[in-house]
Design a protein around this motif. Structure first.
Motif, PDB file in Angstrom:
ATOM      1  N   SER A 291      -2.349 -65.561 -15.681  1.00 53.56           N
ATOM      2  CA  SER A 291      -2.061 -64.229 -16.228  1.00 53.56           C
ATOM      3  C   SER A 291      -0.573 -64.032 -16.464  1.00 53.56           C
ATOM      4  N   ILE A 292      -0.282 -63.370 -17.601  1.00 59.38           N
ATOM      5  CA  ILE A 292       1.110 -63.009 -17.849  1.00 59.38           C
ATOM      6  C   ILE A 292       1.397 -61.625 -17.279  1.00 59.38           C
ATOM      7  N   CYS A 293       0.364 -60.981 -16.755  1.00 61.80           N
ATOM      8  CA  CYS A 293       0.596 -59.746 -16.004  1.00 61.80           C
ATOM      9  C   CYS A 293       0.672 -60.128 -14.532  1.00 61.80           C
TER      10      CYS A 293
ATOM     11  N   SER B 136       1.131 -48.678 -25.963  1.00 56.08           N
ATOM     12  CA  SER B 136       0.162 -49.303 -25.069  1.00 56.08           C
ATOM     13  C   SER B 136       0.130 -50.810 -25.318  1.00 56.08           C
ATOM     14  N   GLY B 137       1.031 -51.525 -24.644  1.00 54.52           N
ATOM     15  CA  GLY B 137       1.003 -52.986 -24.692  1.00 54.52           C
ATOM     16  C   GLY B 137       1.445 -53.592 -26.005  1.00 54.52           C
ATOM     17  N   GLY B 138       1.342 -54.922 -26.062  1.00 56.04           N
ATOM     18  CA  GLY B 138       1.848 -55.681 -27.190  1.00 56.04           C
ATOM     19  C   GLY B 138       1.066 -55.465 -28.471  1.00 56.04           C
TER      20      GLY B 138
ATOM     21  N   ALA C  79       2.247 -52.339 -30.193  1.00 50.08           N
ATOM     22  CA  ALA C  79       3.622 -52.562 -30.663  1.00 50.08           C
ATOM     23  C   ALA C  79       3.606 -53.397 -31.952  1.00 50.08           C
ATOM     24  N   ASN C  80       2.819 -54.477 -31.955  1.00 55.45           N
ATOM     25  CA  ASN C  80       2.754 -55.331 -33.145  1.00 55.45           C
ATOM     26  C   ASN C  80       2.152 -54.582 -34.333  1.00 55.45           C
ATOM     27  N   LEU C  81       1.176 -53.726 -34.044  1.00 60.41           N
ATOM     28  CA  LEU C  81       0.562 -52.925 -35.108  1.00 60.41           C
ATOM     29  C   LEU C  81       1.606 -52.019 -35.759  1.00 60.41           C
TER      30      LEU C  81
ATOM     31  N   VAL D 188       0.663 -67.766 -33.656  1.00 65.13           N
ATOM     32  CA  VAL D 188       0.947 -66.337 -33.478  1.00 65.13           C
ATOM     33  C   VAL D 188      -0.173 -65.700 -32.640  1.00 65.13           C
ATOM     34  N   HIS D 189       0.177 -64.673 -31.862  1.00 67.07           N
ATOM     35  CA  HIS D 189      -0.824 -64.087 -30.956  1.00 67.07           C
ATOM     36  C   HIS D 189      -1.991 -63.459 -31.731  1.00 67.07           C
ATOM     37  N   PHE D 190      -3.172 -63.510 -31.141  1.00 61.22           N
ATOM     38  CA  PHE D 190      -4.369 -63.018 -31.856  1.00 61.22           C
ATOM     39  C   PHE D 190      -4.370 -61.505 -32.068  1.00 61.22           C
ATOM     40  N   SER D 191      -3.436 -60.791 -31.435  1.00 64.47           N
ATOM     41  CA  SER D 191      -3.357 -59.345 -31.719  1.00 64.47           C
ATOM     42  C   SER D 191      -3.083 -59.129 -33.205  1.00 64.47           C
ATOM     43  N   PHE D 192      -2.390 -60.090 -33.848  1.00 59.64           N
ATOM     44  CA  PHE D 192      -2.100 -59.940 -35.277  1.00 59.64           C
ATOM     45  C   PHE D 192      -3.368 -60.046 -36.129  1.00 59.64           C
TER      46      PHE D 192
ATOM     47  N   ALA E 216       8.032 -63.964 -35.947  1.00 62.39           N
ATOM     48  CA  ALA E 216       8.400 -65.074 -35.046  1.00 62.39           C
ATOM     49  C   ALA E 216       7.972 -64.679 -33.640  1.00 62.39           C
ATOM     50  N   THR E 217       7.803 -65.666 -32.778  1.00 62.09           N
ATOM     51  CA  THR E 217       7.340 -65.387 -31.413  1.00 62.09           C
ATOM     52  C   THR E 217       8.367 -65.900 -30.408  1.00 62.09           C
ATOM     53  N   ALA E 218       8.695 -65.058 -29.451  1.00 63.99           N
ATOM     54  CA  ALA E 218       9.632 -65.486 -28.403  1.00 63.99           C
ATOM     55  C   ALA E 218       8.842 -65.527 -27.098  1.00 63.99           C
ATOM     56  N   GLY E 219       8.210 -66.667 -26.877  1.00 56.95           N
ATOM     57  CA  GLY E 219       7.333 -66.836 -25.721  1.00 56.95           C
ATOM     58  C   GLY E 219       5.879 -66.785 -26.170  1.00 56.95           C
ATOM     59  N   SER E 220       5.375 -67.934 -26.685  1.00 56.99           N
ATOM     60  CA  SER E 220       3.990 -67.912 -27.180  1.00 56.99           C
ATOM     61  C   SER E 220       3.025 -67.854 -25.997  1.00 56.99           C
TER      62      SER E 220
ATOM     63  N   VAL F 102       9.977 -59.897 -34.254  1.00 58.29           N
ATOM     64  CA  VAL F 102       9.912 -60.888 -33.180  1.00 58.29           C
ATOM     65  C   VAL F 102       8.946 -60.372 -32.123  1.00 58.29           C
ATOM     66  N   ASP F 103       7.889 -61.123 -31.890  1.00 60.00           N
ATOM     67  CA  ASP F 103       6.940 -60.760 -30.836  1.00 60.00           C
ATOM     68  C   ASP F 103       7.433 -61.383 -29.530  1.00 60.00           C
ATOM     69  N   ALA F 104       8.158 -60.557 -28.774  1.00 64.54           N
ATOM     70  CA  ALA F 104       8.676 -61.012 -27.469  1.00 64.54           C
ATOM     71  C   ALA F 104       7.919 -60.275 -26.362  1.00 64.54           C
ATOM     72  N   ALA F 105       6.622 -60.040 -26.613  1.00 64.41           N
ATOM     73  CA  ALA F 105       5.805 -59.336 -25.621  1.00 64.41           C
ATOM     74  C   ALA F 105       5.938 -60.018 -24.267  1.00 64.41           C
ATOM     75  N   THR F 106       5.918 -61.342 -24.275  1.00 64.06           N
ATOM     76  CA  THR F 106       6.016 -62.049 -22.994  1.00 64.06           C
ATOM     77  C   THR F 106       7.450 -62.491 -22.703  1.00 64.06           C
ATOM     78  N   GLY F 107       8.135 -63.061 -23.677  1.00 55.89           N
ATOM     79  CA  GLY F 107       9.453 -63.641 -23.401  1.00 55.89           C
ATOM     80  C   GLY F 107      10.559 -62.627 -23.191  1.00 55.89           C
TER      81      GLY F 107
ATOM     82  N   ILE G  69       8.309 -55.848 -26.905  1.00 57.74           N
ATOM     83  CA  ILE G  69       8.592 -56.308 -25.528  1.00 57.74           C
ATOM     84  C   ILE G  69       7.662 -55.523 -24.598  1.00 57.74           C
ATOM     85  N   ASP G  70       7.117 -56.210 -23.609  1.00 54.97           N
ATOM     86  CA  ASP G  70       6.111 -55.579 -22.742  1.00 54.97           C
ATOM     87  C   ASP G  70       6.574 -55.485 -21.289  1.00 54.97           C
ATOM     88  N   PRO G  71       7.056 -54.319 -20.881  1.00 54.71           N
ATOM     89  CA  PRO G  71       7.426 -54.170 -19.459  1.00 54.71           C
ATOM     90  C   PRO G  71       6.255 -54.427 -18.507  1.00 54.71           C
ATOM     91  N   HIS G  72       5.020 -54.240 -18.966  1.00 54.78           N
ATOM     92  CA  HIS G  72       3.903 -54.426 -18.021  1.00 54.78           C
ATOM     93  C   HIS G  72       3.553 -55.904 -17.808  1.00 54.78           C
ATOM     94  N   LYS G  73       4.252 -56.787 -18.496  1.00 59.18           N
ATOM     95  CA  LYS G  73       4.009 -58.209 -18.250  1.00 59.18           C
ATOM     96  C   LYS G  73       5.081 -58.668 -17.246  1.00 59.18           C
TER      97      LYS G  73
END
Ligand code: PLP
Length: 386
Positions: A31-33, A88-90, A93-95, A123-127, A167-171, A196-201, A230-234
């Motif tokens: 888990s990244i959480c 509410s999460g990555g 944010a991506n949306l 790229v993350h499946f949220s896209f 681009a993704t910063a932390g796939s 830049v999807d840095a939800a995790t990185g 960026i996701d503080p909850h991760k």
């Protein structure tokens, strides 16, 4: 619903019984959480009633949201500028990033009847959700040998329909950081939004760079980067569902603006109407309490435990699918699905990839310690032998 209620003690007991079935963090390696910081949990509980969708009532909580956005912009290379919202999460944010990219193209007069977004094959499946909802077509660029989005290929694929590049910063699968510092220059000046999807990185890379790790620059200090998730909850140790979308432009967060029915109520810049103030409060509490030094120290430990895991796996004769850039370790493993299922039946949770063959993915997040790794490695060997 029952006709007459049951006593509080009974309710507590029933909930505790079900929740006891949740896997404890010290058995979670996928888990990244992670377990949120106790101060964040305490402050989120105190703010359980707050709703950022009603800023006339919760004006103090709204002030904290603005402070968090400024702290995050500061962390990501844009102190004193930009705009953003807590979401509410990555996924949300991506949306919002893609919606703003589309609306920016519309405002520029460059939106065509078939808007496209250039993304990498990892790229993350949220896209996938986002593109379906917004009517955007992905132009998928295969990753290079280092599993990164190649800048030269991005340059080649940008065309008259392109509204954005992601681009993704932390796939998610490998923890790989795209070379945003190479992608920025090829996108800049082409009327295309670079997200830049840095939800995790987002909560690892800045501190890892400070500690001297060789990772590409990925934030607003790279010319051409327009928005960052960026996701503080991760890895930020805040409560679920703390997410954030940040923009370079001071007006950009407002490009997605929907008015409410009522006088003196500001427009909404987010998809959600009701938004948990508790997530903002929790994030603020953790950022203020830990500061850069606290996050650097967590990140140092994170890299040490990752190295310990890698050494243990190699000593047991395993081969990695890729050299870890961050804290995700992917090991080649025959019968990976069977082994993962067996581990789960023994209480340990790991991931297996649907796309990258026989591999086990292990995430060394904040709750993973050396002791936990030392406990896990013999269990993994037992599962392989069964
Ligand atoms: N982007 C990346 C890189 C992720 O790893 C994730 C989740 O793991 C997301 C976006 C989606 O975030 P969420 O699940 O909070 O919506």
């Amino acid at each position: 619903m029952r006709t007459s209620g049951v006593p509080e003690t009974d309710v507590r007991r029933r909930i505790a019984t079900d929740m006891a079935d949740d896997v404890p963090w010290n058995r979670v390696l996928n888990s990244i959480c992670t377990e949120p910081h106790p101060l964040g949990v305490e402050m989120a509980a105190a703010a359980a009633h707050t709703n950022l969708g009603d800023v006339r009532i919760f004006r103090g909580t709204k002030r904290i949201e603005r402070k968090v956005v400024q702290l995050l912009l500061d962390l990501l290379g844009h102190p004193g500028g930009g705009s953003g919202s807590l979401v509410s999460g990555g996924t949300e944010a991506n949306l919002i990033a893609m919606l703003v990219a589309r609306e920016t193209a519309r405002a520029r007069g460059t939106l065509t009847d078939r808007p496209e977004v250039v993304v990498s094959s990892t790229v993350h499946f949220s896209f996938t959700k986002v593109f379906g909802l917004l009517g955007l077509t992905p132009v998928v660029v295969p990753v290079d040998d280092d599993l990164r989005l190649p800048a030269a290929e991005v340059a080649r694929r940008i065309g008259e329909h392109t509204v954005a590049v992601v681009a993704t910063a932390g796939s998610s699968e490998f923890g790989v950081v795209d070379a945003v510092d190479e992608i920025g220059p090829v996108v800049r000046g082409r009327n295309v939004h670079l997200h830049v999807d840095a939800a995790t990185g987002g909560f690892i890379i800045p501190f890892a760079r400070e500690l001297g790790h060789d990772l590409p620059q990925f934030d607003f200090s790279v010319d051409g980067v327009d928005s960052i998730t960026i996701d503080p909850h991760k890895y930020g140790l805040a409560n679920v569902p703390a997410g954030a979308i940040l923009f370079r432009g001071a007006q950009d967060a407002g490009r997605f603006a929907v008015d409410s029915f009522f006088v003196d109520t500001p427009v909404h810049n987010t998809l959600l109407g009701t938004r948990p103030g508790s997530a903002a409060i929790s994030t603020y509490a953790v950022l203020e309490h830990l500061g850069r030094d606290g996050f650097c120290s967590l990140t140092r430990t994170n890299f040490e435990v990752t190295a310990h895991l890698v050494a243990g796996l190699r000593a047991a004769g395993h081969e990695l699918a890729a050299e870890p850039q961050l804290n995700i370790v992917v090991v080649k493993m025959e019968h990976a699905v069977r082994i993962s299922q067996l581990l789960e039946s023994w209480g340990w949770i790991v991931s297996t990839s649907k796309r990258f063959g026989e591999t086990l993915r292990l995430v060394v997040t904040r709750h993973v310690t050396r002791e936990m790794v030392d406990e896990f490695l013999p269990v993994l060997e037992r599962a392989r032998r069964e």
